[in-house]
Design a protein around this motif. Sequence first.
Motif, PDB file in Angstrom:
ATOM      1  N   ASN A  89      11.960  -0.553  13.992  1.00 37.60           N
ATOM      2  CA  ASN A  89      11.684  -0.893  12.595  1.00 37.60           C
ATOM      3  C   ASN A  89      12.088   0.298  11.735  1.00 37.60           C
ATOM      4  O   ASN A  89      11.560   1.401  11.885  1.00 37.60           O
ATOM      5  N   LEU A  90      13.019   0.089  10.814  1.00 42.38           N
ATOM      6  CA  LEU A  90      13.556   1.170   9.991  1.00 42.38           C
ATOM      7  C   LEU A  90      12.730   1.428   8.738  1.00 42.38           C
ATOM      8  O   LEU A  90      12.991   2.391   8.013  1.00 42.38           O
ATOM      9  N   LEU A  91      11.745   0.575   8.468  1.00 41.61           N
ATOM     10  CA  LEU A  91      10.847   0.801   7.336  1.00 41.61           C
ATOM     11  C   LEU A  91       9.799   1.846   7.700  1.00 41.61           C
ATOM     12  O   LEU A  91       9.295   1.873   8.826  1.00 41.61           O
ATOM     13  N   GLN A  92       9.444   2.674   6.742  1.00 39.17           N
ATOM     14  CA  GLN A  92       8.321   3.579   6.914  1.00 39.17           C
ATOM     15  C   GLN A  92       7.037   2.824   6.591  1.00 39.17           C
ATOM     16  O   GLN A  92       6.912   2.222   5.527  1.00 39.17           O
ATOM     17  N   ASN A  93       6.092   2.830   7.525  1.00 42.29           N
ATOM     18  CA  ASN A  93       4.810   2.168   7.327  1.00 42.29           C
ATOM     19  C   ASN A  93       4.982   0.684   7.018  1.00 42.29           C
ATOM     20  O   ASN A  93       4.316   0.134   6.135  1.00 42.29           O
ATOM     21  N   GLY A  94       5.877   0.026   7.750  1.00 41.33           N
ATOM     22  CA  GLY A  94       6.041  -1.410   7.554  1.00 41.33           C
ATOM     23  C   GLY A  94       4.810  -2.205   7.954  1.00 41.33           C
ATOM     24  O   GLY A  94       4.589  -3.308   7.452  1.00 41.33           O
ATOM     25  N   PHE A 123      -5.317 -14.168  -9.299  1.00 43.24           N
ATOM     26  CA  PHE A 123      -4.048 -14.386  -8.602  1.00 43.24           C
ATOM     27  C   PHE A 123      -3.829 -13.206  -7.661  1.00 43.24           C
ATOM     28  O   PHE A 123      -3.857 -12.051  -8.079  1.00 43.24           O
ATOM     29  N   LYS A 124      -3.621 -13.502  -6.365  1.00 40.65           N
ATOM     30  CA  LYS A 124      -3.447 -12.455  -5.365  1.00 40.65           C
ATOM     31  C   LYS A 124      -2.194 -12.754  -4.549  1.00 40.65           C
ATOM     32  O   LYS A 124      -2.083 -13.830  -3.945  1.00 40.65           O
ATOM     33  N   ALA A 125      -1.255 -11.822  -4.531  1.00 37.26           N
ATOM     34  CA  ALA A 125      -0.055 -11.920  -3.708  1.00 37.26           C
ATOM     35  C   ALA A 125      -0.110 -10.786  -2.685  1.00 37.26           C
ATOM     36  O   ALA A 125      -0.072  -9.614  -3.054  1.00 37.26           O
ATOM     37  N   ASP A 126      -0.231 -11.130  -1.404  1.00 37.60           N
ATOM     38  CA  ASP A 126      -0.448 -10.151  -0.339  1.00 37.60           C
ATOM     39  C   ASP A 126       0.775 -10.032   0.560  1.00 37.60           C
ATOM     40  O   ASP A 126       1.506 -11.016   0.794  1.00 37.60           O
ATOM     41  N   PHE A 127       0.975  -8.815   1.114  1.00 32.32           N
ATOM     42  CA  PHE A 127       2.123  -8.518   1.968  1.00 32.32           C
ATOM     43  C   PHE A 127       1.656  -7.688   3.166  1.00 32.32           C
ATOM     44  O   PHE A 127       0.850  -6.770   3.014  1.00 32.32           O
ATOM     45  N   ASP A 128       2.198  -8.000   4.342  1.00 24.26           N
ATOM     46  CA  ASP A 128       1.791  -7.281   5.550  1.00 24.26           C
ATOM     47  C   ASP A 128       2.900  -7.358   6.599  1.00 24.26           C
ATOM     48  O   ASP A 128       3.721  -8.282   6.591  1.00 24.26           O
ATOM     49  N   ASP A 129       2.910  -6.374   7.486  1.00 28.41           N
ATOM     50  CA  ASP A 129       3.728  -6.391   8.702  1.00 28.41           C
ATOM     51  C   ASP A 129       5.209  -6.617   8.398  1.00 28.41           C
ATOM     52  O   ASP A 129       5.842  -7.526   8.942  1.00 28.41           O
ATOM     53  N   PHE A 130       5.787  -5.747   7.555  1.00 30.65           N
ATOM     54  CA  PHE A 130       7.202  -5.869   7.210  1.00 30.65           C
ATOM     55  C   PHE A 130       8.053  -4.976   8.098  1.00 30.65           C
ATOM     56  O   PHE A 130       7.614  -3.925   8.589  1.00 30.65           O
ATOM     57  N   ALA A 131       9.285  -5.421   8.317  1.00 37.89           N
ATOM     58  CA  ALA A 131      10.216  -4.679   9.159  1.00 37.89           C
ATOM     59  C   ALA A 131      11.633  -4.853   8.630  1.00 37.89           C
ATOM     60  O   ALA A 131      11.961  -5.870   8.021  1.00 37.89           O
ATOM     61  N   LEU A 132      12.452  -3.848   8.875  1.00 33.21           N
ATOM     62  CA  LEU A 132      13.895  -3.929   8.650  1.00 33.21           C
ATOM     63  C   LEU A 132      14.549  -3.509   9.953  1.00 33.21           C
ATOM     64  O   LEU A 132      14.371  -2.374  10.415  1.00 33.21           O
ATOM     65  N   PHE A 148       5.657  -3.513  -5.033  1.00 35.86           N
ATOM     66  CA  PHE A 148       5.936  -2.305  -4.268  1.00 35.86           C
ATOM     67  C   PHE A 148       7.400  -2.294  -3.838  1.00 35.86           C
ATOM     68  O   PHE A 148       8.006  -3.354  -3.600  1.00 35.86           O
ATOM     69  N   VAL A 149       7.965  -1.098  -3.707  1.00 35.45           N
ATOM     70  CA  VAL A 149       9.363  -0.960  -3.307  1.00 35.45           C
ATOM     71  C   VAL A 149       9.499   0.189  -2.322  1.00 35.45           C
ATOM     72  O   VAL A 149       8.731   1.158  -2.370  1.00 35.45           O
ATOM     73  N   GLN A 150      10.474   0.070  -1.448  1.00 33.04           N
ATOM     74  CA  GLN A 150      10.800   1.149  -0.512  1.00 33.04           C
ATOM     75  C   GLN A 150      12.316   1.189  -0.291  1.00 33.04           C
ATOM     76  O   GLN A 150      12.946   0.141  -0.123  1.00 33.04           O
ATOM     77  N   ARG A 151      12.864   2.382  -0.273  1.00 37.71           N
ATOM     78  CA  ARG A 151      14.283   2.592  -0.011  1.00 37.71           C
ATOM     79  C   ARG A 151      14.451   3.071   1.427  1.00 37.71           C
ATOM     80  O   ARG A 151      13.739   3.963   1.872  1.00 37.71           O
ATOM     81  N   VAL A 152      15.372   2.448   2.153  1.00 36.81           N
ATOM     82  CA  VAL A 152      15.680   2.838   3.524  1.00 36.81           C
ATOM     83  C   VAL A 152      17.086   3.418   3.547  1.00 36.81           C
ATOM     84  O   VAL A 152      18.051   2.743   3.150  1.00 36.81           O
ATOM     85  N   GLU A 153      17.218   4.654   4.006  1.00 36.97           N
ATOM     86  CA  GLU A 153      18.500   5.350   4.015  1.00 36.97           C
ATOM     87  C   GLU A 153      19.023   5.497   5.443  1.00 36.97           C
ATOM     88  O   GLU A 153      18.358   5.158   6.414  1.00 36.97           O
TER      89      GLU A 153
END
Length: 252
Positions: free
Chosen positions: A66-71, A232-241, A140-145
Amino acid sequence: RGWLNFKLQQNDERPGFNPYKKAPQDDYPRGTAYKEGRPVDFDLDMQVLEYLSVPADWDKAVEGPNLLQNGTMSVGTVSSGPEDPGRPLGWTAFDIDPQTRQFYLADPNEPRNRILRVLGGGPYGKNPDGGGNRTADGGFVQRVEGLDPSHTYRISGKVRCSWPVDMKHQQYVGWDPTGQTDDPQAPTIVWECMPSLTGVWNSWMSPPIRPQSGSISIWLRGCTTLPDDYPFKADFDDFALRRVARGIPQSR
């Protein structure tokens, strides 16, 4: 695996259309090869392989870490209350609507799990986790280099929303193949609206993404224009690249 083509060249294990230039003395007068829409002065040979069996969903296969930090959203300082947004490692909050509230918190439905949440709507007195008569558009946003532009990548994750998607409530995941993180309204961001099944975690996967240079940015976004109704709640979890698998389909 390991087969030779008709020119006795070793298989390079790349899927897709992999032609070979025909030798000048082996011209094929009934065919013409083109490159970038223009004919070229050589013909092509192609070998077609048919697999005996193909694993299910092999076209969605990914490989590598997983190339995301803290995905997994598991590292950081969680929110201590309505006025504390929390600090998730690797993720940066962004706003399109300045009233947006973003939180890193323990999932109220499963306190051992941590999630990212975009919050809006709802009178404050009826919304103890800090919504408070607010519209919302942000997240939220994250850049993967360090990515390889010759490869493609897929984003995957889990999303949950307290409203069905409609004109006044949306949940999105976006990606920007330029890697920029400064402008959440940039035309280079591709936004995909999330499923409308509410109150449960939905698994999601992007199409293959090719970075323009060496980076991709991942955007997690919630939007509501209705401040005076329920929260209104929009939730996100367990992301990967991860990189898209390029080898020959393997049996499982």
